[in-house]
Write a protein that holds these residues in place. Sequence first.
Motif, PDB file in Angstrom:
ATOM      1  N   PRO A 106      42.768  -5.582  18.180  1.00 34.20           N
ATOM      2  CA  PRO A 106      43.372  -6.902  18.285  1.00 34.20           C
ATOM      3  C   PRO A 106      44.865  -6.937  18.016  1.00 34.20           C
ATOM      4  N   SER A 107      45.386  -5.991  17.241  1.00 35.47           N
ATOM      5  CA  SER A 107      46.817  -6.006  16.935  1.00 35.47           C
ATOM      6  C   SER A 107      47.536  -4.989  17.799  1.00 35.47           C
ATOM      7  N   THR A 108      48.770  -5.314  18.164  1.00 33.63           N
ATOM      8  CA  THR A 108      49.563  -4.428  18.997  1.00 33.63           C
ATOM      9  C   THR A 108      49.878  -3.148  18.239  1.00 33.63           C
ATOM     10  N   PRO A 109      49.628  -1.968  18.848  1.00 35.63           N
ATOM     11  CA  PRO A 109      49.914  -0.723  18.148  1.00 35.63           C
ATOM     12  C   PRO A 109      51.404  -0.540  17.915  1.00 35.63           C
ATOM     13  N   THR A 110      51.742   0.136  16.834  1.00 36.67           N
ATOM     14  CA  THR A 110      53.140   0.395  16.528  1.00 36.67           C
ATOM     15  C   THR A 110      53.592   1.648  17.263  1.00 36.67           C
ATOM     16  N   VAL A 111      54.904   1.888  17.223  1.00 35.33           N
ATOM     17  CA  VAL A 111      55.438   3.103  17.824  1.00 35.33           C
ATOM     18  C   VAL A 111      54.838   4.327  17.138  1.00 35.33           C
ATOM     19  N   HIS A 112      54.651   4.241  15.816  1.00 33.44           N
ATOM     20  CA  HIS A 112      54.068   5.371  15.080  1.00 33.44           C
ATOM     21  C   HIS A 112      52.641   5.644  15.542  1.00 33.44           C
ATOM     22  N   THR A 113      51.858   4.570  15.790  1.00 31.37           N
ATOM     23  CA  THR A 113      50.500   4.741  16.287  1.00 31.37           C
ATOM     24  C   THR A 113      50.520   5.442  17.633  1.00 31.37           C
ATOM     25  N   ALA A 114      51.434   5.043  18.511  1.00 32.01           N
ATOM     26  CA  ALA A 114      51.558   5.675  19.822  1.00 32.01           C
ATOM     27  C   ALA A 114      51.957   7.135  19.674  1.00 32.01           C
ATOM     28  N   GLU A 115      52.834   7.447  18.723  1.00 34.46           N
ATOM     29  CA  GLU A 115      53.234   8.837  18.488  1.00 34.46           C
ATOM     30  C   GLU A 115      52.023   9.680  18.102  1.00 34.46           C
ATOM     31  N   ARG A 116      51.192   9.164  17.199  1.00 33.28           N
ATOM     32  CA  ARG A 116      50.008   9.912  16.757  1.00 33.28           C
ATOM     33  C   ARG A 116      49.042  10.126  17.914  1.00 33.28           C
ATOM     34  N   ARG A 117      48.831   9.053  18.704  1.00 32.77           N
ATOM     35  CA  ARG A 117      47.909   9.163  19.833  1.00 32.77           C
ATOM     36  C   ARG A 117      48.420  10.191  20.850  1.00 32.77           C
ATOM     37  N   ALA A 118      49.716  10.129  21.142  1.00 33.79           N
ATOM     38  CA  ALA A 118      50.296  11.049  22.120  1.00 33.79           C
ATOM     39  C   ALA A 118      50.193  12.495  21.644  1.00 33.79           C
ATOM     40  N   GLN A 119      50.506  12.741  20.370  1.00 32.80           N
ATOM     41  CA  GLN A 119      50.429  14.107  19.851  1.00 32.80           C
ATOM     42  C   GLN A 119      48.991  14.609  19.842  1.00 32.80           C
ATOM     43  N   ARG A 120      48.049  13.724  19.535  1.00 34.56           N
ATOM     44  CA  ARG A 120      46.639  14.118  19.543  1.00 34.56           C
ATOM     45  C   ARG A 120      46.199  14.519  20.948  1.00 34.56           C
ATOM     46  N   MET A 121      46.683  13.765  21.954  1.00 39.36           N
ATOM     47  CA  MET A 121      46.328  14.096  23.332  1.00 39.36           C
ATOM     48  C   MET A 121      46.855  15.471  23.721  1.00 39.36           C
ATOM     49  N   VAL A 122      48.077  15.789  23.273  1.00 39.12           N
ATOM     50  CA  VAL A 122      48.634  17.119  23.545  1.00 39.12           C
ATOM     51  C   VAL A 122      47.805  18.185  22.847  1.00 39.12           C
ATOM     52  N   ASP A 123      47.515  17.965  21.556  1.00 41.60           N
ATOM     53  CA  ASP A 123      46.771  18.944  20.779  1.00 41.60           C
ATOM     54  C   ASP A 123      45.379  19.202  21.346  1.00 41.60           C
ATOM     55  N   GLU A 124      44.751  18.169  21.869  1.00 42.82           N
ATOM     56  CA  GLU A 124      43.384  18.303  22.361  1.00 42.82           C
ATOM     57  C   GLU A 124      43.320  18.606  23.858  1.00 42.82           C
ATOM     58  N   GLY A 125      44.480  18.785  24.473  1.00 44.48           N
ATOM     59  CA  GLY A 125      44.517  19.229  25.854  1.00 44.48           C
ATOM     60  C   GLY A 125      44.057  18.215  26.885  1.00 44.48           C
TER      61      GLY A 125
END
Length: 346
Positions: A106-125
């Motif tokens: 329900p709440s808009t993700p922060t830039v930090h949340t997007a950073e974590r998600r993006a790095q996780r996507m890289v790490d998990e291929g």
Amino acid sequence: MAKTARPAKATLAAVALQAGVSTPTVSKVVNGREDVAPETRARILTALEQAGYKSPVQRRSVARTSTVIEVVVDVLTSAYTTEVLDGILQFAAAEDVEVLVSVAGPSTPTVHTAERRAQRMVDEGRAGMIVVTSAFSEAQMHAFRRRRIPVVVIDPLNPPPADVVSVGATNWAGGKAATEHLLELGHRRIAYIGGIERAECNQARLHGYMAALAAHGISVDPQYIISGGRFRRDSGVSGMKALLGLKKPPTAIFAGSDSIALGVLSEAAHCGLKVPGDISLVGFDGTIQGEECVPALTSVAQPLEEMGRAALRSLLRQARGEVLDSHRVELATHVIVRESTAAPAD
């Protein structure tokens, strides 16, 4: 005989030395931690890329043979989201692609949340991400673009950056067609109840409505344009209440989504009004909800499943390194006439 020197193995310590920071700071970036200054993070990411460093998770993911993509949505309960997901999953099954679905919340993700998600996507291929939500701003999307993660956005709230692929429908033409259908039935007092006012799709539907009125020599009455705030049922309820309070209520309503139209139907029934006997109604989306309600809803149908397929098709082409002909895909809409529209009673 001299031995050939092996290339030095990329380590966190080597990356830290190149970036001019401590090894723990590099570790924080690799693990998606928030507590690193943006400038320092950017310098470390550049050093990681130049060193060819891969985290343990990345090294394990090399052995994977299947393609994995992520789909981010606002909610899983809306008919719009369900039909878009159906299209994505159908195409994914044919292409042997695994799909992970997550909810933005329900709440808009922060830039930090997007950073974590993006790095996780890289790490998990993961191969890329399809966004079916208004929750990601351009600043947050930058976390994915910086890591060269392919992203496709479906019906974004605002126009995405030029290098981000987006998929949508012909919203302006759909809004014009919906209004013209009501005009052809003889309606002249036609209202528009929209969703999120600043949303690009909402503005396009509104301008299509206004263009149809202008083409028939009808002045736009500001009282007949209601901003519901969301593409939800409650926007239709509040919008209908406002319109019924006017000295001259409209004889027909064009709702900016099927969910809004369902709210209009609910409030009309509560007030003892018949649709289409007392007021005609057109929705937008062409979802199964509109087809199954009573009366069945006349609606501007978006090709939602095909939009999902087109998004995944574009994402996979990007992941393979192909150059796309266009960064914007627009699919045609059309009016499906059902039971909720008729000639005005007067």
